[in-house]
Motif scaffolding. Sequence first.
Motif, short mmCIF file in Angstrom:
data_model
loop_
_atom_site.label_atom_id
_atom_site.label_comp_id
_atom_site.label_asym_id
_atom_site.label_seq_id
_atom_site.Cartn_x
_atom_site.Cartn_y
_atom_site.Cartn_z
N LEU A 121 113.93 -27.14 19.39
CA LEU A 121 113.83 -25.69 19.57
C LEU A 121 115.07 -24.96 19.07
O LEU A 121 114.97 -23.88 18.49
N ARG A 125 114.93 -22.18 16.14
CA ARG A 125 115.46 -20.82 16.34
C ARG A 125 116.50 -20.48 15.27
O ARG A 125 116.56 -19.36 14.77
N VAL A 136 106.03 -19.67 14.68
CA VAL A 136 105.07 -19.64 15.78
C VAL A 136 104.84 -21.06 16.25
O VAL A 136 104.54 -21.94 15.44
N ILE A 137 105.03 -21.29 17.55
CA ILE A 137 104.77 -22.62 18.09
C ILE A 137 103.72 -22.50 19.19
O ILE A 137 103.70 -21.53 19.94
N ASN A 139 101.98 -24.33 22.59
CA ASN A 139 102.40 -25.22 23.67
C ASN A 139 101.23 -25.45 24.61
O ASN A 139 100.35 -24.60 24.74
N SER A 167 112.02 -19.58 23.10
CA SER A 167 111.23 -18.65 22.31
C SER A 167 111.52 -17.21 22.73
O SER A 167 111.91 -16.94 23.87
N THR A 168 111.32 -16.29 21.80
CA THR A 168 111.58 -14.88 22.05
C THR A 168 110.38 -14.22 22.73
O THR A 168 110.53 -13.45 23.67
N TYR A 169 109.20 -14.52 22.22
CA TYR A 169 107.96 -13.98 22.79
C TYR A 169 107.12 -15.14 23.29
O TYR A 169 106.98 -16.14 22.60
N ARG A 170 106.54 -14.97 24.48
CA ARG A 170 105.61 -15.99 24.98
C ARG A 170 104.31 -15.30 25.38
O ARG A 170 104.32 -14.35 26.16
N SER A 187 108.78 -11.00 26.72
CA SER A 187 109.07 -10.25 25.50
C SER A 187 110.28 -9.36 25.75
O SER A 187 110.42 -8.79 26.83
#
Length: 199
Positions: A121, A125, A136-137, A139, A167-170, A187
């Motif tokens: 990760l 990043r 985009v990942i 999970n 991550s930045t956005y989930r 976010s």
Amino acid sequence: GEFGSGKSQICHTLCVAASQLIKNDSGNMIFVDSENTFRADRVHQIAEQRGFDPLPILEKIFHCKVYSSEHLEAVINDLDKSIEQYNAKLVIIDSIISLHRAEYSGRGTLADRQQRLGKMLNKIRRYADVYNIAVVITNQVVSYPDGAHPGFDSIKAAGGNIMGHGSTYRIFLRKAGKNRVATMFDSPSHPYEHVKFSI
């Protein structure tokens, strides 16, 4: 999101959407596939449904199939070379954790697995920052039978806090009958909201 919640379908749709944003550019997309989810015919369908010629879109997608956690780590270690070689503007990794979950089972291997996920990760990043690209990942989720997470049927993202901080956005996806629900879970600029969608 759980199995069948729409993660891979969103990834296919992103390939079509991104190709339109970069069509005046020579930019391409890399799809790293750890669950054998990539389907060229699905991209073809989505492109046609939106009125786009599918072939130029498919030509922009570089599909990389991975077979083990070590293979995935090696691909991510060398991802910077692939980003440069293919002039990638979007990288999709579907899914980041499936192989590690399968190969590192049991509490005794948890620390090693988390350390490996953290390294991947951090690299991802850094690539996003250095090359100014979208990554985009997807999970998976795990179930908690104690009901400690109301509203999400006691399920939360696999991989623990490392995945959350990586991550930045989930966006959390779940099934809701024939529909799906996407929740902006984390976010820097968007409110915590739900939206329904269908596949």
